[in-house]
Design an enzyme around this catalytic site. Structure first.
Site, short mmCIF file in Angstrom:
data_model
loop_
_atom_site.label_atom_id
_atom_site.label_comp_id
_atom_site.label_asym_id
_atom_site.label_seq_id
_atom_site.Cartn_x
_atom_site.Cartn_y
_atom_site.Cartn_z
N LYS A 194 -10.40 -0.53 83.14
CA LYS A 194 -10.67 -1.73 83.94
C LYS A 194 -10.32 -3.01 83.18
CE LYS A 194 -12.36 0.20 87.71
NZ LYS A 194 -11.56 0.13 88.96
N GLU A 205 -16.74 -7.28 92.67
CA GLU A 205 -17.58 -6.19 93.13
C GLU A 205 -17.61 -5.14 92.03
OE1 GLU A 205 -14.38 -6.35 93.67
OE2 GLU A 205 -13.74 -4.33 93.12
N SER A 213 -9.36 7.98 81.96
CA SER A 213 -9.50 6.56 82.31
C SER A 213 -10.71 5.88 81.69
CB SER A 213 -9.55 6.43 83.83
OG SER A 213 -10.61 7.21 84.36
#
Lengths: 288, 394
Positions: free
Chosen positions: B85, B107, B373
């Protein structure tokens, strides 16, 4: 152009010709349940509505504030679906010849089938449809279907929409232009956006259609202010839907509260006002 | 808008009129930033020195044995913040600063994107508000604490189902109300144009590094790239470099209790085309178009939509999307921990599980890259409880 004979356009023009503004109250179809919302719609007509804006409940309505979100949730919990919502409009038209505009989100139109949606709307007696999350850039299919079935495609215009964008909206729109009285989501405000008059003037330069102001009209004072700012009429949602939420345990009190609220708003919208002063702001200016 | 942001019949910008000028402003800023060496330099510097790029490409003996071919893990779990992210939030944060915005909103579901946004907000001195479903706030306490430590305000959302889709709705509402000074840092490769393209571009570094590192280590490119797909940002980042090559691209969606049970998040596998959160893509929905709740053991994959580029990659046959159930993901979580001493996020555990599920497809000449990830520390309490419950049930 079919807009000239659209029932909503005609109703607004008739008010304007008498120096008055049009009053268009909003309800979510099926809130709090099918039967009650039909009674509420009739109460709005009796209270002086010139047209109704009726919402199709959607699970994920990002253009709506909390009052209308809750209404959508209540209607969905009570079992409303788009086919049932069309049934309600049809039932209403049998007893009350009131012009109706729909407020929907695009996914409901897509899943119904775009052409089938407008065909069913026309058959049910719908005069206009605003798809809240469908900008003109993506509206070709919907506009084609709307025009094929004689339903006016309505678009939002905001004070942030520059003149070129207003031209684009005006080229597609029929019925009326939904002039956003605030930059934000639906919900009552205490004061009208100070930029509204200039925004309405820019919209007026782009279109001959009536300009109905909505989003944030909290009560009669704001309805009057929107009229003074140059709106041809007002659309009021949350202030009315709130009365439904206030009286969920008492149907007669709910119906009376909705009727009384709508009657006060209708008086404000219909009050004759002095012809609008020329705004000192040049019509091409874009506040941004 | 200069572009429509469509991928085949998917994508676009289906938003109410007040958001259009904000999306246009964002699109222009992004197009200019993309071509500006100064912006690229600032981002590359932050990615290297602040976030720790490049992340390693690690050849996993256990997975190589399991799949019967060379298997590499792309170690996004080692990136600052603990997941991919950060690639996106550093990019969007710099873009926000460049545009003169003073507030970031985002969000978050599992909290990883919220943490990564709070991080860049702290670094750039911007005000940060994070919208998070109230259920997720309760489930992801450590990430909520991290966001608060970084100075962000965490706003719990009770609307709807109190999960990620409701947090997105609320962030869009807040943005509509405050578009002049607020930048919406969208977390996944979904939402209205230009977000799917912006997020892909900022995540593309994953695939670029895979390409370079694999050529250095193995003398060739991958025959397959495998990644988990919720909204799809880590997957599109890993895939983008290889879309025009003949690498197999395999996304693994959350199968929850099983795709036939209705309790899952396999949007591409079991959804229909629809319009949610500003774009046309696949959506989990009922016959009338009301959006369903997704279900996954992994909060980061618990989303009833998916990025429009994935929808197009599937519809055009370029990528394949399979699923892994909660149970399979838990197995993979425990298995990789035990065999490699690497604790994968429950999201990434789906990619491992998906690879194991299709192991018989691979032969000795294949070279498979699995995008790891994120790391699984955030999932410990939840995953251990689920493993214990499963043990007890046996």
């Amino acid at each position: 152009m079919r807009s000239a004979d659209n029932r909503i356009t005609a109703a607004v023009r008739a008010r304007n010709a008498a120096g008055q503004g049009a009053f268009v109250p909003f309800l979510v179809i099926g809130d709090p349940d099918f039967e009650t919302s039909l009674v509420l719609a009739k109460a709005l007509v009796q209270a002086g509505a010139d047209a109704l804006e009726l919402g199709f409940a959607f699970s994920d309505p990002p253009a709506d504030g909390p009052v209308i979100q809750r209404a959508d949730e209540r209607a969905l919990a009570a079992g409303i679906t788009p086919p049932r919502a069309f049934d309600l409009i049809e039932a209403l038209q049998k007893t009350h010849a009131i012009p109706v505009s729909l407020l929907v989100y695009y996914n409901l139109v897509l899943q119904f089938g775009v052409d089938a949606f407008y065909a069913r709307a026309a058959a049910a007696g719908v005069d206009a449809v605003l798809v809240a999350d469908l900008p003109p850039e993506h509206a070709a299919d919907a506009v084609r279907a709307a025009k094929r079935h004689g339903v006016a495609p309505v678009f939002l215009a905001s004070e942030l929409s520059p003149p070129a964008r207003l031209e684009r909206i005006a080229a597609l729109a029929e019925g009326y232009v939904y002039a956003l009285a605030r930059v934000g989501v639906t919900g009552e405000q205490r004061a009208i956006d100070p930029n509204l008059a200039a925004a309405l003037e820019r919209m007026r330069a782009a279109t001959d259609l009536p300009l109905l102001a909505g989003f944030g009209i909290g009560g009669p004072a704001q309805a009057l202010a929107a009229r003074r700012a140059g709106a041809d009429g007002v659309i009021v949602g949350s202030a009315i839907v709130r009365r439904v939420a206030d009286h969920l345990d008492d149907r007669p009190a709910m119906i009376e509260a909705v009727r009384a609220t709508a009657a006060a708003l209708a008086d404000a919208a219909h009050a004759p006002i002095e012809p609008k002063q020329k705004s000192p702001m040049p019509s091409g200016a874009v506040p941004c | 808008m200069r572009h429509t942001g469509t991928f085949g019949r998917f994508g676009g910008f289906y938003v109410a009129e007040p958001l259009i000028p904000a999306l246009e402003e964002l699109e222009s800023a992004w197009i200019e930033a993309r071509d500006d060496p100064e912006f690229a330099g600032a981002l590359a510097g932050l990615l290297r020195d602040y976030a720790g790029r490049p992340t390693p490409l690690y050849r996993s003996p256990a997975l190589s044995e399991e799949l019967g071919c060379a298997v590499y893990l792309k170690r996004e779990d080692l990136l600052h913040g603990g997941a991919h992210k950060t690639n996106n939030t550093l990019g969007q944060g710099l873009l926000a600063a460049r545009m003169g915005k003073t507030r970031l909103i985002a969000e978050t579901g599992a909290g990883q994107h919220g943490v990564a946004t709070a991080m860049i907000g702290a670094r750039l001195g911007l005000d940060v508000k994070i919208f998070m479903g109230s259920l997720d706030v309760a489930r992801q306490a450590p990430n909520v604490q991290r966001m608060k430590l970084f100075g962000a305000e965490v706003i719990p959302i009770d609307n709807g189902s109190g999960s990620l889709k409701d947090a997105i709705n609320e962030a869009m509402r807040y943005w509509t109300e405050h578009i002049r000074d607020t930048f919406y840092v969208f977390g996944t490769a979904a939402g209205p144009h230009p977000y799917p393209s912006i997020v892909r571009d900022f995540q593309r570094v994953i695939g670029e590094e895979i390409h370079a590192q694999l050529h250095a280590a193995h003398g060739r490119g991958p025959t397959a790239v495998i990644a988990c797909v919720g909204g799809g940002s880590n997957a599109i980042g890993a895939f983008a470099r290889f879309i025009d090559e003949d690498t197999a691209l395999i996304g693994v969606e959350p199968g929850g209790h099983g795709v036939d049970t209705g309790k899952h998040g396999a949007t591409l596998g079991a959804g229909r085309a629809g319009c949610l959160h500003g774009s046309i893509s696949y959506v989990l929905q009922d016959a009338h178009g009301q959006i369903h709740e997704a279900h996954s053991i992994s909060a980061g994959l618990d989303y009833p939509g998916v990025g429009p580029e994935h929808a197009h990659l599937m519809a055009s046959g370029r990528a394949e999307y399979i699923s892994a159930t909660d149970d399979e993901a838990l197995d993979a979580f425990a298995w990789l921990s035990r065999r490699e001493g690497i604790l994968p996020a429950l999201e990434s555990s789906h990619a491992i599980a998906g690879a194991r599920r299709i192991a018989d497809r691979f032969g000795p000449d294949d070279v498979v890259v699995i995008n790891l990830s994120g790391r699984g520390d955030k999932d410990l309490a939840h995953a251990m409880a689920a493993l214990d419950a499963r043990e007890a049930a046996r």
